[in-house]
Design a protein around this motif. Sequence first.
Motif, PDB file in Angstrom:
ATOM      1  N   ARG A 145       0.767  -1.461  -0.218  1.00 52.72           N
ATOM      2  CA  ARG A 145      -0.194  -0.098  -0.081  1.00 52.72           C
ATOM      3  C   ARG A 145       0.886   1.176   0.472  1.00 52.72           C
ATOM      4  N   GLU A 146       0.377   1.990  -0.728  1.00 56.28           N
ATOM      5  CA  GLU A 146       1.146   3.036  -0.843  1.00 56.28           C
ATOM      6  C   GLU A 146       1.449   4.416   0.646  1.00 56.28           C
ATOM      7  N   ILE A 147       0.093   4.172   0.908  1.00 52.96           N
ATOM      8  CA  ILE A 147       0.387   4.853   2.888  1.00 52.96           C
ATOM      9  C   ILE A 147       0.542   4.189   3.385  1.00 52.96           C
ATOM     10  N   ILE A 148       1.870   4.030   3.616  1.00 55.26           N
ATOM     11  CA  ILE A 148       1.605   3.051   5.213  1.00 55.26           C
ATOM     12  C   ILE A 148       1.419   3.106   6.409  1.00 55.26           C
ATOM     13  N   ASP A 149       1.617   4.567   6.076  1.00 50.12           N
ATOM     14  CA  ASP A 149       0.490   4.937   7.629  1.00 50.12           C
ATOM     15  C   ASP A 149      -1.178   5.076   8.049  1.00 50.12           C
ATOM     16  N   LYS A 150      -1.565   4.197   6.462  1.00 54.45           N
ATOM     17  CA  LYS A 150      -3.334   4.135   6.440  1.00 54.45           C
ATOM     18  C   LYS A 150      -3.689   3.274   7.231  1.00 54.45           C
ATOM     19  N   GLU A 151      -4.893   4.394   8.709  1.00 60.34           N
ATOM     20  CA  GLU A 151      -5.219   3.048   9.281  1.00 60.34           C
ATOM     21  C   GLU A 151      -6.235   2.598   8.441  1.00 60.34           C
ATOM     22  N   PHE A 152      -5.926   1.599  10.010  1.00 62.87           N
ATOM     23  CA  PHE A 152      -8.086   0.450   9.472  1.00 62.87           C
ATOM     24  C   PHE A 152      -7.636  -0.693  10.574  1.00 62.87           C
ATOM     25  N   VAL A 153      -9.166  -1.401  10.229  1.00 64.09           N
ATOM     26  CA  VAL A 153      -9.128  -2.055  11.474  1.00 64.09           C
ATOM     27  C   VAL A 153      -9.230  -4.001  11.133  1.00 64.09           C
ATOM     28  N   VAL A 154      -8.830  -4.279  11.692  1.00 66.21           N
ATOM     29  CA  VAL A 154      -8.890  -6.061  10.874  1.00 66.21           C
ATOM     30  C   VAL A 154     -10.388  -6.892  11.809  1.00 66.21           C
ATOM     31  N   ASP A 155     -10.403  -7.549  11.078  1.00 66.09           N
ATOM     32  CA  ASP A 155     -11.526  -8.866  12.035  1.00 66.09           C
ATOM     33  C   ASP A 155     -10.703  -9.708  13.159  1.00 66.09           C
ATOM     34  N   THR A 156     -11.314  -9.856  14.898  1.00 60.74           N
ATOM     35  CA  THR A 156     -10.722 -10.643  15.493  1.00 60.74           C
ATOM     36  C   THR A 156     -11.250 -11.658  15.734  1.00 60.74           C
ATOM     37  N   THR A 157     -12.210 -11.847  14.505  1.00 65.23           N
ATOM     38  CA  THR A 157     -12.587 -13.564  15.036  1.00 65.23           C
ATOM     39  C   THR A 157     -12.216 -14.633  14.621  1.00 65.23           C
ATOM     40  N   VAL A 158     -12.222 -15.413  14.928  1.00 65.90           N
ATOM     41  CA  VAL A 158     -11.300 -17.030  14.696  1.00 65.90           C
ATOM     42  C   VAL A 158     -11.751 -17.981  14.977  1.00 65.90           C
ATOM     43  N   GLY A 159     -11.863 -18.721  13.588  1.00 68.72           N
ATOM     44  CA  GLY A 159     -12.904 -20.187  13.816  1.00 68.72           C
ATOM     45  C   GLY A 159     -11.782 -21.826  13.728  1.00 68.72           C
ATOM     46  N   PHE A 160     -11.440 -22.747  14.094  1.00 70.11           N
ATOM     47  CA  PHE A 160     -10.890 -23.498  14.291  1.00 70.11           C
ATOM     48  C   PHE A 160     -11.510 -24.863  13.248  1.00 70.11           C
ATOM     49  N   ILE A 161     -10.674 -25.553  12.229  1.00 73.39           N
ATOM     50  CA  ILE A 161     -11.165 -26.735  11.696  1.00 73.39           C
ATOM     51  C   ILE A 161     -11.656 -27.949  12.725  1.00 73.39           C
ATOM     52  N   PRO A 162     -13.043 -28.430  12.193  1.00 75.58           N
ATOM     53  CA  PRO A 162     -12.530 -29.916  13.519  1.00 75.58           C
ATOM     54  C   PRO A 162     -11.273 -30.423  13.394  1.00 75.58           C
ATOM     55  N   GLU A 163     -10.846 -31.268  13.962  1.00 74.62           N
ATOM     56  CA  GLU A 163      -9.897 -32.272  14.228  1.00 74.62           C
ATOM     57  C   GLU A 163      -9.884 -33.451  13.060  1.00 74.62           C
ATOM     58  N   LEU A 164     -11.432 -33.674  12.831  1.00 76.52           N
ATOM     59  CA  LEU A 164     -11.343 -34.493  12.176  1.00 76.52           C
ATOM     60  C   LEU A 164     -10.950 -34.474  10.398  1.00 76.52           C
ATOM     61  N   GLN A 165     -11.436 -33.385  10.343  1.00 79.28           N
ATOM     62  CA  GLN A 165     -10.453 -33.191   9.308  1.00 79.28           C
ATOM     63  C   GLN A 165      -9.981 -33.089   9.079  1.00 79.28           C
ATOM     64  N   LEU A 166      -8.898 -31.768   9.954  1.00 79.11           N
ATOM     65  CA  LEU A 166      -7.468 -32.395  10.319  1.00 79.11           C
ATOM     66  C   LEU A 166      -6.872 -33.168   9.999  1.00 79.11           C
ATOM     67  N   GLU A 167      -7.108 -34.356  10.671  1.00 77.22           N
ATOM     68  CA  GLU A 167      -6.270 -35.934  10.991  1.00 77.22           C
ATOM     69  C   GLU A 167      -6.581 -36.309   9.648  1.00 77.22           C
ATOM     70  N   ALA A 168      -7.323 -35.818   8.491  1.00 79.49           N
ATOM     71  CA  ALA A 168      -7.486 -36.251   7.237  1.00 79.49           C
ATOM     72  C   ALA A 168      -6.865 -35.684   6.488  1.00 79.49           C
ATOM     73  N   PHE A 169      -6.790 -34.768   6.610  1.00 80.10           N
ATOM     74  CA  PHE A 169      -5.926 -33.637   5.870  1.00 80.10           C
ATOM     75  C   PHE A 169      -3.860 -33.900   6.111  1.00 80.10           C
ATOM     76  N   VAL A 170      -3.717 -35.153   7.473  1.00 84.83           N
ATOM     77  CA  VAL A 170      -2.502 -35.030   7.822  1.00 84.83           C
ATOM     78  C   VAL A 170      -2.029 -36.550   6.842  1.00 84.83           C
ATOM     79  N   GLU A 171      -3.303 -37.711   7.102  1.00 89.53           N
ATOM     80  CA  GLU A 171      -3.455 -38.636   6.658  1.00 89.53           C
ATOM     81  C   GLU A 171      -2.948 -38.503   4.827  1.00 89.53           C
ATOM     82  N   GLU A 172      -3.565 -37.811   4.267  1.00 91.33           N
ATOM     83  CA  GLU A 172      -3.157 -37.143   2.589  1.00 91.33           C
ATOM     84  C   GLU A 172      -1.536 -36.666   2.474  1.00 91.33           C
ATOM     85  N   ALA A 173      -1.192 -36.252   3.697  1.00 91.02           N
ATOM     86  CA  ALA A 173       0.217 -35.334   3.441  1.00 91.02           C
ATOM     87  C   ALA A 173       0.514 -34.959   2.564  1.00 91.02           C
TER      88      ALA A 173
END
Length: 444
Positions: A225-253
């Motif tokens: 961004r051209e203006i490095i001091d440009k102000e903004f706010v961010v989204d503070t919400t966080v969600g986590f992926i279900p553990e079973l889905q992560l385990e499936a990802f690990v198996e197919e790594a």
Amino acid sequence: MKKELRFAFVIILLVVFQVSSQEKEIITKEEAIARALENNFGIKIARNQVEIAENNQGILNSGYLPRLRGQAGAGYDLNDRLTEPEDRENVDQKGIESNRYNASINVDYTLFDGLGRLYNYKSLKEQYDLSQLEARETIENTILQLMSVYYEIARLTQNIEVLQDVLETSQERVTRAQYQFDYGQTNNLAVLNARVDVNNDSINLLETRQQLHNTKRDLNVLLDREIIDKEFVVDTTVGFIPELQLEAFVEEAALNNVSLLQIEKNLNISDYDIKISKSAYLPTIDLTGSYGWNRNRSAATAFFPGSTTTTDGISAGVSLNWNLFDGGGTSVRVQNAKINYENQELLKKQIELEVKRNIANAWGNYQNKLYIFRVQEENVTTNQDNFERSEEQFKLGRITSIEFRQAQVNLLDAQTSLNLAKYDAKLAEMELLQLTGQLLNIKL
């Protein structure tokens, strides 16, 4: 008097920060990632490398197309000639002119080159795929770096909210202590202690705001961004992926990890290098063809009259070249290519072990961070309840300001620790997603 002025100055600064924070631009996680993909310098360079590899693997760089050359030329001579026949008088000619013109179109085509052209073409295809994987790795690393800064902004934002609540409570303490002092219910020490706590809370809030501004500049740079001091706010919400889905990802790594996919491509390229080197053992067959036009005009001599000759026509040919022995150069290249292939196989085994270790570490780290986050949630609930009870007891005069302050500090520590644990757990999840090759496939 100086302390009161200092206190007023701090409060004014906090009010200015509060006013300036209103109506700011909101950058969501999706928008931040989209902007990084579009503007980040590293990603732009990686995409240019992919474009170069795409050009290299095209038909125009394959060697399968014929070569067409055009040639043309002209010549002019101006000479003096003296001819001395034995049976007649000498003939002295001045300014004899002659000229020549020619033009041709030539076609060359390699019909067979020992299959080296075929394997080189396939190797370029693999190199293009490899460049795409390298670009993907750059994108994944950039997203991780981007989100670490993004979540740090979110953490500091929530810490500021906590510190603002703490400061408001401390300011209420000053007001209460001042009233109690005015009515003779307490001594001036309680007022001074309350003001010291307000000053400390104000300083913590100011320092955290400064950290937030610095981190926002970091994100602006990452987003180009051209203006490095440009102000903004961010989204503070966080969600986590279900553990079973992560385990499936690990198996197919093994099928999706970018490092494993890259070494597989390097193995294929090394295999083609062996075949390209071996192609030098076989002959090459070349086809040639041309169409030519020539015109020569010569001056008369003592014995022959001048003449002009014009010729045109086509010609074609085929040639076979077989390098029966090149001093051993081909043999050396084949041996070196085989050694390089063996090195790639060894590197593959090493990378496989490292990826397994890294995934195991990332999985354990994620579970640990997630557990800490859940514990910190309970800890905040406990400290919140303790603080509310302490506040009631403090208003009734049953506990001292020191005991109330300790409950306030405990709640502050618990809330900031919760914010840290939440974003640490999310970043640990993202690192696990990268190792399993799913970082670009999941909504963050």
